[in-house]
Design a protein around this motif. Structure first.
Motif, mmCIF file in Angstrom:
data_model
loop_
_atom_site.group_PDB
_atom_site.id
_atom_site.type_symbol
_atom_site.label_atom_id
_atom_site.label_comp_id
_atom_site.label_asym_id
_atom_site.label_seq_id
_atom_site.Cartn_x
_atom_site.Cartn_y
_atom_site.Cartn_z
ATOM 1 N N GLY A 116 0.792 -1.119 0.034
ATOM 2 C CA GLY A 116 -0.092 -0.078 0.069
ATOM 3 C C GLY A 116 0.935 1.133 0.030
ATOM 4 N N GLY A 117 0.191 2.257 0.408
ATOM 5 C CA GLY A 117 1.073 3.530 0.597
ATOM 6 C C GLY A 117 2.073 3.536 1.727
ATOM 7 N N ASP A 118 3.148 4.492 1.467
ATOM 8 C CA ASP A 118 4.385 4.388 2.513
ATOM 9 C C ASP A 118 3.822 4.790 3.841
ATOM 10 O OD1 ASP A 118 6.590 4.689 3.647
ATOM 11 O OD2 ASP A 118 7.528 5.792 1.898
ATOM 12 N N TYR A 119 3.929 3.690 4.896
ATOM 13 C CA TYR A 119 3.536 4.008 5.947
ATOM 14 C C TYR A 119 4.133 5.093 6.959
ATOM 15 C CZ TYR A 119 7.510 1.677 7.912
ATOM 16 O OH TYR A 119 8.851 1.317 7.971
ATOM 17 N N HIS A 120 5.455 5.450 6.631
ATOM 18 C CA HIS A 120 6.126 6.512 7.115
ATOM 19 C C HIS A 120 5.209 7.830 6.805
ATOM 20 C CE1 HIS A 120 9.363 3.721 6.034
ATOM 21 N NE2 HIS A 120 9.845 4.124 7.122
ATOM 22 N N ASP A 121 4.879 7.954 5.849
ATOM 23 C CA ASP A 121 3.925 9.263 5.638
ATOM 24 C C ASP A 121 2.901 9.411 6.499
ATOM 25 O OD1 ASP A 121 6.067 9.983 3.625
ATOM 26 O OD2 ASP A 121 4.804 9.191 2.094
ATOM 27 N N THR A 122 2.047 8.380 6.392
ATOM 28 C CA THR A 122 0.773 8.275 7.023
ATOM 29 C C THR A 122 0.780 8.310 8.525
ATOM 30 O OG1 THR A 122 -0.179 6.687 5.230
ATOM 31 C CG2 THR A 122 -1.408 6.904 7.485
ATOM 32 N N VAL A 123 1.679 7.494 9.146
ATOM 33 C CA VAL A 123 1.905 7.456 10.661
ATOM 34 C C VAL A 123 2.543 8.805 11.410
ATOM 35 C CG1 VAL A 123 3.317 6.130 12.430
ATOM 36 C CG2 VAL A 123 2.435 4.999 10.664
ATOM 37 N N ALA A 158 7.919 5.071 -11.555
ATOM 38 C CA ALA A 158 6.519 5.340 -11.649
ATOM 39 C C ALA A 158 5.626 4.241 -11.114
ATOM 40 C CB ALA A 158 6.323 5.181 -13.593
ATOM 41 N N LEU A 159 6.127 3.052 -11.239
ATOM 42 C CA LEU A 159 5.390 1.852 -10.606
ATOM 43 C C LEU A 159 5.067 2.088 -9.043
ATOM 44 C CD1 LEU A 159 3.993 -0.579 -10.898
ATOM 45 C CD2 LEU A 159 5.880 -2.018 -10.805
ATOM 46 N N PHE A 160 6.375 2.542 -8.370
ATOM 47 C CA PHE A 160 6.412 2.411 -7.027
ATOM 48 C C PHE A 160 6.356 3.909 -6.443
ATOM 49 C CE2 PHE A 160 8.535 -1.853 -8.066
ATOM 50 C CZ PHE A 160 7.700 -2.368 -7.664
ATOM 51 N N SER A 161 5.694 4.729 -7.155
ATOM 52 C CA SER A 161 5.534 6.071 -6.723
ATOM 53 C C SER A 161 4.730 6.052 -5.266
ATOM 54 C CB SER A 161 4.874 6.996 -7.761
ATOM 55 O OG SER A 161 4.630 8.199 -6.949
ATOM 56 N N GLY A 162 5.006 6.734 -4.290
ATOM 57 C CA GLY A 162 4.265 6.609 -3.028
ATOM 58 C C GLY A 162 4.346 5.385 -2.109
ATOM 59 N N SER A 163 5.133 4.499 -2.647
ATOM 60 C CA SER A 163 5.459 3.192 -1.970
ATOM 61 C C SER A 163 6.689 3.183 -1.295
ATOM 62 C CB SER A 163 5.496 1.976 -2.965
ATOM 63 O OG SER A 163 5.863 0.989 -2.553
ATOM 64 N N PRO A 164 6.730 2.423 -0.191
ATOM 65 C CA PRO A 164 8.135 2.228 0.742
ATOM 66 C C PRO A 164 9.291 1.704 -0.211
ATOM 67 C CG PRO A 164 6.438 0.941 1.518
ATOM 68 C CD PRO A 164 5.740 1.960 0.502
#
Length: 363
Positions: free
Chosen positions: A114-121, A304-310
């Motif tokens: 999913g999205g990068d947990y660093h950003d959300t947490v 491009a594929l892993f934009s926003g991903s850890p």
């Protein structure tokens, strides 16, 4: 907002404040909350020193370089008095091991789908820290200093989480929660407030050794002790050079991280996916990606594929290296062409991995 009342005893006001703080944390998406004292715990520091002395941190020099800060919260920030430990659930809806025998598919660890947990947490931690600074004087507990951390700072998150009652460090060395299993992202707020500490969690692993037995590379020399140098997560994420030959087969089709020791924990049966934040829900293109398509990625395609991903932090070269090991382990002749295309890759580690995979596939 309720006004400050100087007639209320400070200890009572701190207890009331802590309850309000927990309620606010849950509004922000934290499903686990606890408080630990920031005072030095010599046993935690001794365990860290022994692990580092044995070299089990591998090439993670940053673990050793800031060990003084990591041993104790007050070693990092002398003014801290309490550690607010928090957790967000990323419990998966399906079986993380379901693709184990799908040789044409690359397995990405659940937390990275999913999205990068660093950003959300970190965003939620900062919001909660602002709440503390604003509300502490209004609720009669005085001015509050705060610092927020998640994963990237020299903080012993799992031992502090255990001290704060979020769960205990299991035999796989990760935090295990009675309510959320092994699926928690952790974050901390250090504060100058003397908040009432929570009851520490007790070890509830018992005689179970499922996490030890399932490890594909035998990364646990003993229960509660991880040799990162043999861990699939370390090898596919942190390790920059070629993976040692004797460990490559153990990677299987794992191309980023490993869920095996987490997934087999019996306490996961209590984890509810209802607590999982929307930002952590898996992206369709990352749940079962095809190795042939991943091997064709150039740097732009990778980004491009892993934009926003850890996953983006390891870069194209290390990721394609991992995919080549998975291809070599697959035994699939259909992967010969995409592997062959990488034997002259500009990155020498990628090129070596391609040659290794070709030998494996041609046997």
């Amino acid at each position: 907002m309720p006004p400050s009342d100087s007639s209320v005893p400070v200890d009572s006001a701190l207890g009331t404040f802590s309850k309000a703080l927990e309620a606010e944390a849950r509004v922000l998406g934290f499903c686990a909350f606890g408080v630990a004292s920031a005072t030095t715990d010599d046993s935690r520091g001794a365990a860290l020193d022994a692990w580092l002395a044995a070299g089990m941190h591998g090439t993670m020099e940053w673990m050793e370089g800031r060990a003084d800060h990591r041993r104790s919260p007050q070693g990092l920030w002398p003014e801290v008095r309490s550690v607010i430990a928090l957790g967000m659930s990323y419990a998966p809806a399906g079986d993380p091991l379901r693709l184990e025998d799908e040789a044409a598919i690359g397995r990405i660890s659940t937390y990275a789908q999913g999205g990068d947990y660093h950003d959300t947490v970190k965003k939620a931690l900062k919001h909660l820290a602002r709440w503390i600074v604003d509300q502490a004087p209004r609720r009669g507990v005085g001015e509050a200093g705060v610092k927020v951390f998640t994963d990237t700072a020299p903080v012993m998150e799992k031992p502090l989480g255990q001290a704060a009652g979020l769960g205990w460090q299991g035999k796989h060395t990760n935090l295990v929660s009675r309510e959320h299993g092994s699926w928690l992202f952790l974050g901390e707020i250090y504060t100058t407030l003397e908040l009432p500490p929570s009851t520490p969690s007790r070890d509830s692993c018992g005689s179970c050794r499922a996490c030890q037995d399932v490890c594909p590379t035998n990364a646990f020399p003993a229960p509660y002790r991880l040799d990162a140098r043999r861990c699939v997560s370390y090898l596919t994420i942190e390790h920059k050079g070629p993976v040692p030959d004797d460990l490559r087969a153990g990677l299987g089709n794992r191309i980023y991280g490993c869920d095996d020791c987490l997934a087999v924990c019996p306490w996961n049966k209590f984890a509810e996916t209802a607590h999982t934040m929307r930002a952590f829900l898996p992206r369709a293109e990352l749940t079962a990606p095809r190795l042939d398509e991943l091997l064709a990625l150039d740097d732009a395609g990778f980004r491009a594929l892993f934009s926003g991903s850890p996953l983006k932090r390891i870069g194209r070269d290390r990721f394609v290296r991992n995919c080549l090991y998975a291809a070599g382990n697959s035994g699939l002749a259909t992967l010969l062409a995409p592997v062959q295309a990488l034997v002259d890759d500009p990155d020498p580690v990628v090129a070596e991995a391609a040659r290794w995979a070709l030998v494996k596939l041609n046997r």
